[in-house]
Design a protein around this motif. Structure first.
Motif, PDB file in Angstrom:
ATOM      1  N   VAL A   1      -5.858   4.328   3.713  1.00  0.00           N
ATOM      2  CA  VAL A   1      -5.942   2.880   3.901  1.00  0.00           C
ATOM      3  C   VAL A   1      -4.768   2.411   4.753  1.00  0.00           C
ATOM      4  O   VAL A   1      -4.915   1.646   5.709  1.00  0.00           O
ATOM      5  CB  VAL A   1      -5.946   2.147   2.536  1.00  0.00           C
ATOM      6  N   TYR A   2      -3.573   2.928   4.413  1.00  0.00           N
ATOM      7  CA  TYR A   2      -2.375   2.541   5.153  1.00  0.00           C
ATOM      8  C   TYR A   2      -2.528   2.866   6.640  1.00  0.00           C
ATOM      9  O   TYR A   2      -2.273   2.042   7.505  1.00  0.00           O
ATOM     10  CB  TYR A   2      -1.154   3.249   4.580  1.00  0.00           C
TER      11      TYR A   2
ATOM     12  N   VAL B   1      -5.199   3.434   8.467  1.00  0.00           N
ATOM     13  CA  VAL B   1      -6.213   2.630   9.154  1.00  0.00           C
ATOM     14  C   VAL B   1      -5.671   1.228   9.445  1.00  0.00           C
ATOM     15  O   VAL B   1      -5.720   0.750  10.580  1.00  0.00           O
ATOM     16  CB  VAL B   1      -7.505   2.546   8.303  1.00  0.00           C
ATOM     17  N   VAL B   2      -5.102   0.595   8.420  1.00  0.00           N
ATOM     18  CA  VAL B   2      -4.608  -0.774   8.597  1.00  0.00           C
ATOM     19  C   VAL B   2      -3.473  -0.808   9.621  1.00  0.00           C
ATOM     20  O   VAL B   2      -3.459  -1.634  10.535  1.00  0.00           O
ATOM     21  CB  VAL B   2      -4.125  -1.364   7.249  1.00  0.00           C
TER      22      VAL B   2
ATOM     23  N   ILE C   1       0.845  -1.207   0.000  1.00  0.00           N
ATOM     24  CA  ILE C   1       0.000   0.000   0.000  1.00  0.00           C
ATOM     25  C   ILE C   1       0.879   1.256   0.000  1.00  0.00           C
ATOM     26  O   ILE C   1       0.634   2.206  -0.744  1.00  0.00           O
ATOM     27  CB  ILE C   1      -0.929   0.027   1.238  1.00  0.00           C
TER      28      ILE C   1
ATOM     29  N   LEU D   1      -5.981   8.490  -0.691  1.00  0.00           N
ATOM     30  CA  LEU D   1      -6.718   7.258  -0.406  1.00  0.00           C
ATOM     31  C   LEU D   1      -5.762   6.167   0.081  1.00  0.00           C
ATOM     32  O   LEU D   1      -6.018   5.495   1.087  1.00  0.00           O
ATOM     33  CB  LEU D   1      -7.458   6.799  -1.664  1.00  0.00           C
ATOM     34  N   ALA D   2      -4.626   6.009  -0.638  1.00  0.00           N
ATOM     35  CA  ALA D   2      -3.639   4.990  -0.238  1.00  0.00           C
ATOM     36  C   ALA D   2      -3.128   5.277   1.170  1.00  0.00           C
ATOM     37  O   ALA D   2      -2.988   4.372   1.988  1.00  0.00           O
ATOM     38  CB  ALA D   2      -2.490   4.949  -1.237  1.00  0.00           C
TER      39      ALA D   2
END
Lengths: 260, 401
Positions: free
Chosen positions: B250-251, B253-254, B207, B246-247
């Motif tokens: 996502v990063y 959050v994960v 990601i 967006l990337a």
């Protein structure tokens, strides 16, 4: 199939005489000076914890981390037990040094054609049916050599006979998937410098969980990407066609501008 | 829209020359004296700066596969102008990483062994294969740029005919080895600090490389602008920035969810050598640029994009160096700091990369001059209008639009 060999190291019997290291050095043609840590010239060394001595050397794991990480297969696990190294194959990536959970392999940093060095489990002697040099040198029986299943029975017998003398654990029976070096001790192993974070799962399984997905990524990913290409390609085609139809209807010769 | 003054590096040629010469000297020392005498690597710290540099180079070259996938596989043709810069970045990046890997190997003369001696259980083996195959794919993707320059058109047609499967293969290979660099560390749960060790390392590496690769290409588009115009129209740059945001989201959050679920809250809230490095990485590379890119104003401003992209790239460097170095240190008893020779070799190779990029961009048709940006970009269709101005790209769909 030959029986898997092992060594049983009874920490309570070790007196710290260092004969194991001397025997090992003689066997491997290394300078006979006493060394406290594993090195290029000491494949085994004694660590002292209060009154107890613990031998350090390659554990010759049943599912060796080093064998799994080596990109060229320079490290191999043999049926008898030894994890052997082939310097002719080695590319010097040093992943084995990085990955070994026991910090065993040592590297010839000063050489321009370096190899790794570590305990060989006297593979050549084992092949001839002889015991390891260190176990032969040990005067107290702290290190004994034999078949792994026999030594496990013997270790359990000693612990069972004197429950007060030993902690009820054979280190290496199952740790990191089992090793050829088995230890029994009067104190918990964490107090002897053993890494308590290592579980019973063989380390290579951690990598395999990721590596096993490679074929799936290639097959599913390939189909997926080709599918996306096909769909978006078709969409572009249809848009272009519709646009040209529309412009024909208008009777205009100009190219359509809006197809985004 | 006026392009703000981006920093101009003056006198970079002599600086680059000195760096390359110093790097060549350092490399000579490394090959004649061995690794021990010239690096600060040791049995306790067998991998150092060079491995971090490899991660960095590969990660920043990730634009190669993301842009190729976007334009040629997903038919987002409006991004056509940055395909070639992205491929060039990737090609140079991969060649240099291979060079560094060979310097790093204890037995450089055995570098070809992974090709013939396989170990399917080794991540390193998979990475060697991916690197080799993907560099081959990149050379095929790069070849038309060279051939076009010299007006050799028949091989271009041939390459074009086989391009689709190769591009798909290239994207898959990239997905694999970008994440595999993370997989390298799956086997050291007892060594890598819990702030970086997670079974999700391969996913996180993947990601983050998307964000850094796209940021790198944004930077290039801004830096190599001609006549005050960036290579991508503002609204397309803004769209790329949205994907970066967006990337990053996502990063974040994960990563944070993973840290909390593995019970590393304690490590996160106590001030230590590690937590400082962790927060530096997370804020510079992820939180701040993400917050910035949330604003339309930043996404459409050249300066804003420049700063945000630079932060993503810096934070990415931080992240990879932390994983490769900081997370494996035992502060303060066992730390690692690269030797001068390690640093000079890395700087020299970086300089080679920058020089190669700028000379190739100058002499080969890499950056194709774009149409002056329309005053109201949304009102006119961007891609097709500009198309006649380009030298027809050989990767383009041959069908009439």
């Amino acid at each position: 199939m030959a029986k898997k060999k092992a060594m049983l190291i009874d920490v309570s019997l070790c007196v710290g005489c260092n004969a194991c290291q001397a025997g090992c050095k003689a066997q491997n043609g290394q300078p006979p000076n006493e060394e406290k840590f594993l090195s290029l010239t000491a494949y085994t060394a004694l660590s002292k914890y209060n009154d107890l001595y613990v031998r350090r050397m390659c554990q010759h794991c049943d599912v060796p981390t080093c064998v799994s990480v080596c990109p060229v297969g320079a490290l191999t696990k043999s049926e008898l037990g030894p994890v052997s190294y082939d310097g002719e194959k080695c590319i010097g990536c040093r992943y084995c040094l990085q990955a070994c959970p026991f910090h065993v392999p040592k590297y010839e940093w000063s050489s321009t054609k370096p190899s790794i060095r570590k305990c060989t489990f006297c593979a050549a002697r084992l092949a001839k049916g002889q015991p390891t040099a260190c176990s032969e040198a040990c005067p107290t029986g702290a290190t004994t050599f034999g078949d792994r299943d026999q030594l496990l029975i013997e270790a359990a017998r000693r612990i069972g006979a004197e429950p007060g003398k030993y902690v009820p654990k054979i280190y290496g029976e199952q740790d990191v998937g089992g090793t050829s070096m088995l230890f029994i001790s009067p104190v918990p192993f964490e107090q002897l410098g053993f890494d308590s974070r290592l579980g019973k799962t063989p380390m290579p399984l951690l990598t395999m969980s990721a590596l096993s997905k490679v074929p799936n990524v290639l097959s599913v990913g390939g189909v997926l990407l080709a599918g996306i290409w096909w769909i978006t390609d078709r969409r572009t085609e249809v848009q272009a066609y519709e646009a040209s139809e529309a412009s024909k209807k208008k009777g205009a010769a100009i190219q359509p501008k809006d197809d985004a | 829209m006026r392009l703000p003054r981006l920093p101009h590096v003056t006198g970079w040629r002599p600086i680059a020359t000195i760096l390359i010469l110093a790097g060549a000297l350092a490399a000579t020392a490394r090959f004649t004296l061995g690794l021990g005498a010239t690096t600060n690597l040791s049995d306790a710290f067998p991998w150092g700066l060079w491995i971090g540099f490899d991660f960095l180079g590969i990660g920043l070259a990730a634009s190669g596969f993301t842009i190729v996938a976007a334009v040629h596989l997903f038919h987002a043709h409006e991004y056509e102008p940055i395909v070639r810069p992205a491929i060039l970045t990737a090609f140079i990046g991969y060649l240099l990483v291979v060079l560094v890997l060979i310097i790093d190997l204890g037995r450089p003369d055995h570098f070809w062994h992974p090709l013939v001696m396989w170990n399917p259980h080794s991540v390193m083996c998979e990475i060697s294969w991916c690197l080799m195959l993907y560099t081959t794919v990149l050379s095929l993707e790069f070849a038309p740029i060279v051939l076009e320059k010299f007006n050799i058109h028949s091989p271009i047609k041939w390459i074009h005919a086989v391009s689709l499967p190769f591009m798909i293969f290239g994207v898959l290979l990239s997905t694999l080895h970008q994440s595999s660099f993370g997989s390298l560390y799956l086997i050291v749960p007892n060594r890598l600090h819990p702030l970086w060790y997670t079974p999700l390392l391969p996913g996180l590496f993947f990601i983050s490389c998307i964000a850094s690769g796209l940021s790198m290409v944004t930077l290039e588009s801004l830096l190599f602008s001609r006549n005050g115009r960036p290579f991508l129209p503002t609204h397309l740059q803004a769209k790329l920035a949205k994907i970066v945001a967006l990337a990053l989201a996502v990063y974040l959050v994960v990563r944070i969810q993973d840290l909390l679920s593995r019970g590393t809250l304690h490590e996160m809230i106590t001030l230590s050598y590690y937590s400082v490095a962790f927060y530096a990485e997370l804020s510079i590379g992820f939180l701040i640029p993400f917050a910035m890119l949330l604003f339309e104003k930043v996404r459409t401003s050249q300066t804003g994009l420049y700063v945000a992209s630079l932060l993503v790239v810096l934070g990415f460097a931080f992240n990879r160096m932390n994983t490769a170095i900081t997370g494996l240190e035992h502060y303060p008893s066992q730390t690692y700091f690269p030797s001068l020779i390690e640093v000079f070799i890395m700087l020299g190779i970086t300089a080679i990369g920058f020089c190669a990029f700028s000379y190739i961009a100058q002499y080969l048709p890499v950056f194709k001059t774009a149409e002056p940006e329309p005053a109201h970009p949304q009102e006119e269709a961007p891609s097709r209008v500009e198309e006649p101005l380009f030298v027809a790209s050989q990767w383009d769909d041959p069908r009439p639009s």
